[in-house]
Design a protein around this motif. Structure first.
Motif, PDB file in Angstrom:
ATOM      1  N   ALA A  75      16.912  45.253  39.448  1.00  0.00           N
ATOM      2  CA  ALA A  75      17.913  44.332  39.979  1.00  0.00           C
ATOM      3  C   ALA A  75      17.620  43.912  41.415  1.00  0.00           C
ATOM      4  O   ALA A  75      17.896  42.768  41.798  1.00  0.00           O
ATOM      5  CB  ALA A  75      19.305  44.959  39.876  1.00  0.00           C
ATOM      6  N   VAL A  76      17.065  44.797  42.219  1.00  0.00           N
ATOM      7  CA  VAL A  76      16.741  44.451  43.608  1.00  0.00           C
ATOM      8  C   VAL A  76      15.662  43.364  43.638  1.00  0.00           C
ATOM      9  O   VAL A  76      15.783  42.365  44.363  1.00  0.00           O
ATOM     10  CB  VAL A  76      16.300  45.705  44.396  1.00  0.00           C
ATOM     11  CG1 VAL A  76      15.785  45.323  45.768  1.00  0.00           C
ATOM     12  CG2 VAL A  76      17.446  46.698  44.503  1.00  0.00           C
ATOM     13  N   ALA A  77      14.615  43.531  42.822  1.00  0.00           N
ATOM     14  CA  ALA A  77      13.555  42.522  42.744  1.00  0.00           C
ATOM     15  C   ALA A  77      14.103  41.207  42.196  1.00  0.00           C
ATOM     16  O   ALA A  77      13.730  40.127  42.655  1.00  0.00           O
ATOM     17  CB  ALA A  77      12.412  43.027  41.876  1.00  0.00           C
ATOM     18  N   LEU A  78      15.001  41.296  41.235  1.00  0.00           N
ATOM     19  CA  LEU A  78      15.595  40.106  40.640  1.00  0.00           C
ATOM     20  C   LEU A  78      16.402  39.325  41.686  1.00  0.00           C
ATOM     21  O   LEU A  78      16.237  38.116  41.834  1.00  0.00           O
ATOM     22  CB  LEU A  78      16.505  40.488  39.473  1.00  0.00           C
ATOM     23  CG  LEU A  78      17.135  39.274  38.799  1.00  0.00           C
ATOM     24  CD1 LEU A  78      16.480  39.019  37.466  1.00  0.00           C
ATOM     25  CD2 LEU A  78      18.612  39.466  38.667  1.00  0.00           C
ATOM     26  N   ASP A  79      17.246  40.016  42.429  1.00  0.00           N
ATOM     27  CA  ASP A  79      18.053  39.343  43.443  1.00  0.00           C
ATOM     28  C   ASP A  79      17.181  38.753  44.548  1.00  0.00           C
ATOM     29  O   ASP A  79      17.463  37.672  45.071  1.00  0.00           O
ATOM     30  CB  ASP A  79      19.091  40.301  44.021  1.00  0.00           C
ATOM     31  CG  ASP A  79      20.191  40.634  43.014  1.00  0.00           C
ATOM     32  OD1 ASP A  79      20.355  39.889  42.014  1.00  0.00           O
ATOM     33  OD2 ASP A  79      20.898  41.640  43.223  1.00  0.00           O
ATOM     34  N   SER A  80      16.101  39.432  44.880  1.00  0.00           N
ATOM     35  CA  SER A  80      15.167  38.925  45.881  1.00  0.00           C
ATOM     36  C   SER A  80      14.474  37.656  45.376  1.00  0.00           C
ATOM     37  O   SER A  80      14.336  36.676  46.115  1.00  0.00           O
ATOM     38  CB  SER A  80      14.133  40.005  46.216  1.00  0.00           C
ATOM     39  OG  SER A  80      13.177  39.506  47.103  1.00  0.00           O
ATOM     40  N   ARG A  81      14.056  37.646  44.099  1.00  0.00           N
ATOM     41  CA  ARG A  81      13.416  36.463  43.516  1.00  0.00           C
ATOM     42  C   ARG A  81      14.403  35.296  43.489  1.00  0.00           C
ATOM     43  O   ARG A  81      14.051  34.175  43.804  1.00  0.00           O
ATOM     44  CB  ARG A  81      12.915  36.781  42.118  1.00  0.00           C
ATOM     45  CG  ARG A  81      12.332  35.602  41.344  1.00  0.00           C
ATOM     46  CD  ARG A  81      10.994  35.092  41.877  1.00  0.00           C
ATOM     47  NE  ARG A  81       9.951  36.058  41.782  1.00  0.00           N
ATOM     48  CZ  ARG A  81       9.126  36.189  40.750  1.00  0.00           C
ATOM     49  NH1 ARG A  81       9.217  35.389  39.716  1.00  0.00           N
ATOM     50  NH2 ARG A  81       8.192  37.116  40.772  1.00  0.00           N
ATOM     51  N   HIS A  82      15.650  35.570  43.127  1.00  0.00           N
ATOM     52  CA  HIS A  82      16.671  34.526  43.112  1.00  0.00           C
ATOM     53  C   HIS A  82      16.822  33.906  44.503  1.00  0.00           C
ATOM     54  O   HIS A  82      16.842  32.685  44.658  1.00  0.00           O
ATOM     55  CB  HIS A  82      18.015  35.084  42.626  1.00  0.00           C
ATOM     56  CG  HIS A  82      19.131  34.111  42.776  1.00  0.00           C
ATOM     57  ND1 HIS A  82      19.992  34.133  43.854  1.00  0.00           N
ATOM     58  CD2 HIS A  82      19.506  33.058  42.009  1.00  0.00           C
ATOM     59  CE1 HIS A  82      20.852  33.145  43.727  1.00  0.00           C
ATOM     60  NE2 HIS A  82      20.590  32.479  42.630  1.00  0.00           N
ATOM     61  N   ALA A  83      16.934  34.749  45.523  1.00  0.00           N
ATOM     62  CA  ALA A  83      17.093  34.256  46.889  1.00  0.00           C
ATOM     63  C   ALA A  83      15.903  33.394  47.306  1.00  0.00           C
ATOM     64  O   ALA A  83      16.067  32.337  47.924  1.00  0.00           O
ATOM     65  CB  ALA A  83      17.280  35.429  47.856  1.00  0.00           C
ATOM     66  N   ALA A  84      14.689  33.832  46.955  1.00  0.00           N
ATOM     67  CA  ALA A  84      13.483  33.074  47.318  1.00  0.00           C
ATOM     68  C   ALA A  84      13.446  31.721  46.607  1.00  0.00           C
ATOM     69  O   ALA A  84      13.106  30.704  47.221  1.00  0.00           O
ATOM     70  CB  ALA A  84      12.232  33.892  46.986  1.00  0.00           C
ATOM     71  N   LEU A  85      13.775  31.699  45.325  1.00  0.00           N
ATOM     72  CA  LEU A  85      13.763  30.436  44.585  1.00  0.00           C
ATOM     73  C   LEU A  85      14.843  29.488  45.092  1.00  0.00           C
ATOM     74  O   LEU A  85      14.603  28.284  45.235  1.00  0.00           O
ATOM     75  CB  LEU A  85      13.926  30.700  43.085  1.00  0.00           C
ATOM     76  CG  LEU A  85      12.730  31.382  42.412  1.00  0.00           C
ATOM     77  CD1 LEU A  85      13.086  31.785  40.990  1.00  0.00           C
ATOM     78  CD2 LEU A  85      11.500  30.488  42.429  1.00  0.00           C
ATOM     79  N   ALA A  86      16.023  30.011  45.362  1.00  0.00           N
ATOM     80  CA  ALA A  86      17.101  29.179  45.896  1.00  0.00           C
ATOM     81  C   ALA A  86      16.700  28.598  47.253  1.00  0.00           C
ATOM     82  O   ALA A  86      16.915  27.411  47.519  1.00  0.00           O
ATOM     83  CB  ALA A  86      18.390  29.988  46.012  1.00  0.00           C
ATOM     84  N   ALA A  87      16.084  29.414  48.107  1.00  0.00           N
ATOM     85  CA  ALA A  87      15.645  28.949  49.421  1.00  0.00           C
ATOM     86  C   ALA A  87      14.552  27.890  49.311  1.00  0.00           C
ATOM     87  O   ALA A  87      14.444  27.012  50.170  1.00  0.00           O
ATOM     88  CB  ALA A  87      15.158  30.133  50.261  1.00  0.00           C
ATOM     89  N   ALA A  88      13.754  27.961  48.227  1.00  0.00           N
ATOM     90  CA  ALA A  88      12.682  26.986  48.018  1.00  0.00           C
ATOM     91  C   ALA A  88      13.196  25.695  47.393  1.00  0.00           C
ATOM     92  O   ALA A  88      12.431  24.766  47.161  1.00  0.00           O
ATOM     93  CB  ALA A  88      11.592  27.600  47.130  1.00  0.00           C
ATOM     94  N   GLY A  89      14.498  25.643  47.092  1.00  0.00           N
ATOM     95  CA  GLY A  89      15.083  24.431  46.536  1.00  0.00           C
ATOM     96  C   GLY A  89      14.978  24.300  45.027  1.00  0.00           C
ATOM     97  O   GLY A  89      15.230  23.232  44.477  1.00  0.00           O
ATOM     98  N   VAL A  90      14.600  25.388  44.346  1.00  0.00           N
ATOM     99  CA  VAL A  90      14.519  25.358  42.886  1.00  0.00           C
ATOM    100  C   VAL A  90      15.939  25.264  42.326  1.00  0.00           C
ATOM    101  O   VAL A  90      16.866  25.907  42.827  1.00  0.00           O
ATOM    102  CB  VAL A  90      13.796  26.618  42.354  1.00  0.00           C
ATOM    103  CG1 VAL A  90      13.843  26.694  40.839  1.00  0.00           C
ATOM    104  CG2 VAL A  90      12.348  26.633  42.843  1.00  0.00           C
ATOM    105  N   SER A  91      16.121  24.457  41.297  1.00  0.00           N
ATOM    106  CA  SER A  91      17.438  24.248  40.689  1.00  0.00           C
ATOM    107  C   SER A  91      17.903  25.517  39.973  1.00  0.00           C
ATOM    108  O   SER A  91      17.281  25.963  39.013  1.00  0.00           O
ATOM    109  CB  SER A  91      17.370  23.095  39.692  1.00  0.00           C
ATOM    110  OG  SER A  91      18.612  22.944  39.037  1.00  0.00           O
ATOM    111  N   ILE A  92      18.983  26.110  40.459  1.00  0.00           N
ATOM    112  CA  ILE A  92      19.562  27.318  39.865  1.00  0.00           C
ATOM    113  C   ILE A  92      20.603  26.881  38.830  1.00  0.00           C
ATOM    114  O   ILE A  92      21.599  26.257  39.171  1.00  0.00           O
ATOM    115  CB  ILE A  92      20.223  28.219  40.930  1.00  0.00           C
ATOM    116  CG1 ILE A  92      19.265  28.535  42.078  1.00  0.00           C
ATOM    117  CG2 ILE A  92      20.805  29.475  40.285  1.00  0.00           C
ATOM    118  CD1 ILE A  92      18.060  29.360  41.721  1.00  0.00           C
ATOM    119  N   MET A  93      20.382  27.217  37.568  1.00  0.00           N
ATOM    120  CA  MET A  93      21.322  26.872  36.498  1.00  0.00           C
ATOM    121  C   MET A  93      22.394  27.948  36.326  1.00  0.00           C
ATOM    122  O   MET A  93      23.509  27.651  35.922  1.00  0.00           O
ATOM    123  CB  MET A  93      20.575  26.677  35.177  1.00  0.00           C
ATOM    124  CG  MET A  93      19.583  25.530  35.196  1.00  0.00           C
ATOM    125  SD  MET A  93      18.680  25.382  33.650  1.00  0.00           S
ATOM    126  CE  MET A  93      19.974  24.700  32.605  1.00  0.00           C
TER     127      MET A  93
END
Length: 120
Positions: A75-93
């Protein structure tokens, strides 16, 4: 001789999609032309990217009808990946959420294909 798993997505721009998958999945871009490109993913699978209007026979399925999923551990790696993708402007569904099969979130690629990251 075994053959790696090979997935093909129909895309609007092969170079743009190859860059997206290499950047966010840690893969390596292979050959890319106007009509087809490849990305070697870290687990040995190959992602083919075929320019949608050159596919034969013409596709009839809807974008977003299937998902690519990647298990990224905990879960820690997952939340970190989410934060990185969101910061990169990837569309979060779907932001990170706990479901019966584990914590996960969903993004979309430049063409609207769904990608689920999970910690199962």
């Amino acid at each position: 001789m075994s053959c790696p798993v090979f997935f093909i997505l129909y895309v609007a721009d092969t170079a743009n999609s190859a860059d997206f998958y290499a950047r966010h999945f840690g893969g390596k871009v292979g050959d890319v032309s106007e009509t087809f490109g490849t990305v070697a993913l870290n687990d040995g699978a190959i992602l083919g990217l075929w320019k949608r209007d050159t596919v034969a026979p013409s596709p009839t399925g809807a974008v977003g009808a299937v998902e690519i999923a990647q298990n990224i551990g905990d879960a820690v790696a997952l939340d970190s990946r989410h934060a990185a993708l969101a910061a990169a402007g990837v569309s979060i569904m779907q932001p990170p959420v706990d479901m019966p099969f584990g914590r996960n979130f969903v993004v979309s690629d430049p063409d609207g294909h769904r990608i689920r990251f999970m910690a199962a």
